[in-house]
Design a protein around this motif. Structure first.
Motif, PDB file in Angstrom:
ATOM      1  N   PRO A  10       0.776  -1.268  -0.031  1.00  0.00           N
ATOM      2  CA  PRO A  10       0.023   0.151  -0.171  1.00  0.00           C
ATOM      3  C   PRO A  10       0.799   1.218  -0.072  1.00  0.00           C
ATOM      4  CG  PRO A  10      -0.181  -1.050   2.217  1.00  0.00           C
ATOM      5  CD  PRO A  10       0.658  -1.870   1.173  1.00  0.00           C
ATOM      6  N   ILE A  31       3.206   0.754   5.528  1.00  0.00           N
ATOM      7  CA  ILE A  31       2.089   1.024   5.318  1.00  0.00           C
ATOM      8  C   ILE A  31       1.858   2.609   4.900  1.00  0.00           C
ATOM      9  CG2 ILE A  31      -0.649   1.325   5.951  1.00  0.00           C
ATOM     10  CD1 ILE A  31      -0.126  -1.384   7.568  1.00  0.00           C
ATOM     11  N   VAL A  56      -0.913   5.250   3.845  1.00  0.00           N
ATOM     12  CA  VAL A  56      -2.325   5.613   3.499  1.00  0.00           C
ATOM     13  C   VAL A  56      -2.744   6.975   3.821  1.00  0.00           C
ATOM     14  CG1 VAL A  56      -3.004   2.992   3.632  1.00  0.00           C
ATOM     15  CG2 VAL A  56      -2.949   4.543   5.692  1.00  0.00           C
ATOM     16  N   ALA A 104      -5.185  -1.294   5.080  1.00  0.00           N
ATOM     17  CA  ALA A 104      -3.881  -1.654   4.468  1.00  0.00           C
ATOM     18  C   ALA A 104      -3.330  -2.634   5.528  1.00  0.00           C
ATOM     19  CB  ALA A 104      -3.083  -0.214   4.603  1.00  0.00           C
TER      20      ALA A 104
END
Lengths: 416, 178
Positions: free
Chosen positions: A255, A276, A278, B123
């Motif tokens: 991601p 990660i 995001v 995620a």
């Protein structure tokens, strides 16, 4: 002496404008307001429902100490009811149905029995009465000469999970009192307004084999596919001009944040960290804040678009997994307890990139989905506390939170 | 052969019956008009998984039978690394992937508990799926056979507010694709 006064003034002005510093205003200091109902048509249940909505809206303005007594009067009475004699302001309204079944509402604002402000409203059907209530509050706020509360008229779009891997997307007013289910069936999540006019939106469809970003024109009802990515595909933010999207995609299971130009249909990878990345949000046209676990736990970072330099923004909270940005301000959700085995507390905090202050905006429960209004004047969020979910409005400059209880279960994602 | 044809038909029926409600119905009349009265739900008949398996040849396992043998990999709170006690389950999955399930692709579905219903949670679910993918690829499963998806906290197997329940939801499921 004059110099010191100027200095003092400059100091108080610069700090007075900082929303991370709490402004304590005494309730007594606000002028009192009573609301008088002069409606002839409609049953008592509906009359009370509208009255409650209007009291709530007037409270959210944070300008008045609003009296909660539902008093009935005649619209053309020259003076206010005797119980309201001492009120600084009296807002009187009359609801009536015309020949077409439309809901009409006439209002006037009285001060010392003098009419100061008059306005009439009309909607085609009575079940969207809350929009009139919000409009009345907006107009009274304008009349009082206060900074705009245009966000009261904006719509909220949110998704909720109705069963495992089944969801719906709903458009609502800012109190979520009015709800219209616009997408039913399938597994569609993370709705996001596509422009400031709120006549189109994006959402993620997980019904297809590969997660796909869809675009919906509300006027025509046309749905089109924008872009797909294996594993994960979320539209986290849309630029003010609507041309650039911040996406979280997971090409090859990783991601990362991408910027995507809807005109050229080209994307650019903005983060390359192996963990990660995001929840990217525009701070302004060229810089973003986002959530990353590059320190071993989720926290808020920022970067300029197109550059590789990343800066940590938040130094408080064990696990800060969501944020929203408006100019120099960032509101983020922080987990304040670290317990895998019982209820955790998640509070919202506000920081400014120009000062070191951190302001805690909520006190109890699980507070999530913070979203700034377009003008940065208010923050909307969801509070879950003791088996009750509510939508909350934080008036930053008034240091007040208002809660509207929700009748349904968990919200999956929300945009304002 | 007969069993393969039959199970393919059953699979196709299952796949197509599952598609009917997935096309999002967009209501263009969003704010301006009356909400249309919803009619009663269309009645459907579902054949239970056990009954749907018409199996003439007991020696050959159907896709759903193999799928039921695939393990579920569980994860710790806020983590996406595969712990040593889960390694045996990963090995078992690889064993199936190299033998009975050799003809199928697999979809790894990452899931989370309800703590953190935001993008980060999605995620996290994906990183869990990816950790399982890396592990089974390292043991010889072809990466082109693997697809991944994250459902965040939207696909719980348990909805009680207990420690055991949250632990059950922090998982990666194996789903076979024909």
């Amino acid at each position: 002496m004059k110099f010191f006064l100027t200095l003092l003034m400059a100091f108080s002005l610069s700090y007075g404008a900082d929303a991370t510093i709490e402004v304590i205003k005494k309730v007594e200091a606000l002028p009192s307001m009573a609301i008088e109902d002069a409606s002839k048509d409609y049953d008592d249940t509906f009359k009370l429902r509208f009255f409650k909505m209007l009291v709530a809206d007037m409270n959210v303005l944070s300008l008045f100490n609003v009296d909660r007594h539902h008093r009935l009067v005649d619209f053309d009475d020259s003076s206010v009811v005797v119980e309201n004699k001492d009120m600084a302001y009296v807002l009187r309204y009359k609801m009536f149905e015309d020949d077409n079944g439309a809901l009409n509402i006439n209002t006037k604002l009285l001060q010392n029995d003098e009419v100061k402000f008059v306005k009439n409203y009309k909607v085609s059907r009575k079940d969207i009465y809350m929009f009139i209530s919000h409009a009345i509050a907006y107009d009274i706020n304008e009349f009082m000469g206060e900074p705009s509360v245009a966000w009261m008229k904006r719509k909220v779009i949110f998704s909720r999970v109705v069963a495992p891997r089944k969801s719906e997307i709903i458009i609502a007013d800012y109190t979520l009192t009015y709800q219209h289910s616009i997408i039913k069936g399938g597994f569609n999540i993370f709705p996001k307004w596509a422009n400031s006019a709120q006549n189109a939106f994006y959402y993620t469809s997980l019904s297809a084999k590969v997660p796909t970003l869809k675009y919906v024109n509300i006027k025509t009802g046309k749905v089109s596919s924008v872009i797909s990515s294996d594993g994960m595909m979320i539209c986290s933010d849309v630029s003010d001009d609507g041309n650039t999207l911040l996406l979280t995609m997971a090409k090859s299971g990783q991601p990362d944040i991408f910027s995507y130009n809807i005109k050229t249909k080209k994307y650019h990878r903005e983060t390359t960290y192996g963990g990660i990345d995001v929840n990217a949000q525009f701070r302004d046209r060229n810089s973003i804040v986002f959530i990353s676990n590059r320190l071993g736990y989720p926290n808020v970072f920022s970067k300029e678009l197109g550059s590789n330099e990343v800066e940590q923004m938040v130094y408080y909270g064990r696990s800060n997994s969501a944020c929203s940005a408006h100019g120099e301000y960032i509101v983020y959700k922080a987990r304040e307890t670290s317990n895998a085995f019982s209820q955790n507390t998640f509070n919202l905090h506000l920081i400014s990139t120009k000062t070191d202050f951190i302001r805690r905006l909520t006190a109890t429960g699980v507070n999530e989905f913070p979203r700034f209004s377009k003008d940065g004047d208010a923050i909307i969020f969801i509070k879950n506390y003791k088996a009750q979910s509510s939508i909350g409005i934080i008036r930053l400059n008034h240091n007040k939170n208002y809660l509207f209880p929700l009748k349904f279960g968990r919200v999956q994602a929300m945009d304002w | 052969m007969k069993s393969i044809v039959l199970s393919s038909v059953v699979t196709a029926l299952l796949v197509f019956s599952g598609c009917s409600d997935k096309k999002p119905a967009v209501d263009e009349k969003a704010q301006t008009q009356e909400v249309v009265q919803e009619v009663a739900i269309v009645e459907t008949e579902t054949v239970a998984t056990d009954d749907s398996m018409v199996n003439a040849n007991a020696g050959h396992l159907s896709m759903s039978q193999i799928e039921s043998k695939l393990p579920t990999i569980y994860f710790a709170f806020d983590k996406y690394n595969i712990t040593s006690d889960m390694q045996a389950k990963v090995d078992a999955a690889v064993e199936l992937g190299k033998n009975e399930a050799l003809q199928y692709s697999v979809k790894l579905e990452g899931n989370c508990d309800e703590w953190g219903s935001d993008e980060y949670n999605f995620a996290l679910g994906l990183k869990r799926a990816n950790a399982v993918k890396q592990a089974i690829v390292a043991e010889g499963i072809d990466a082109s056979r693997i697809a991944m998806v994250s459902y965040g906290e939207s696909n719980p197997v348990c909805t009680e507010k207990t420690q055991e329940c949250w632990a059950k939801n922090r998982r990666v499921d194996f789903k076979l694709l024909p």
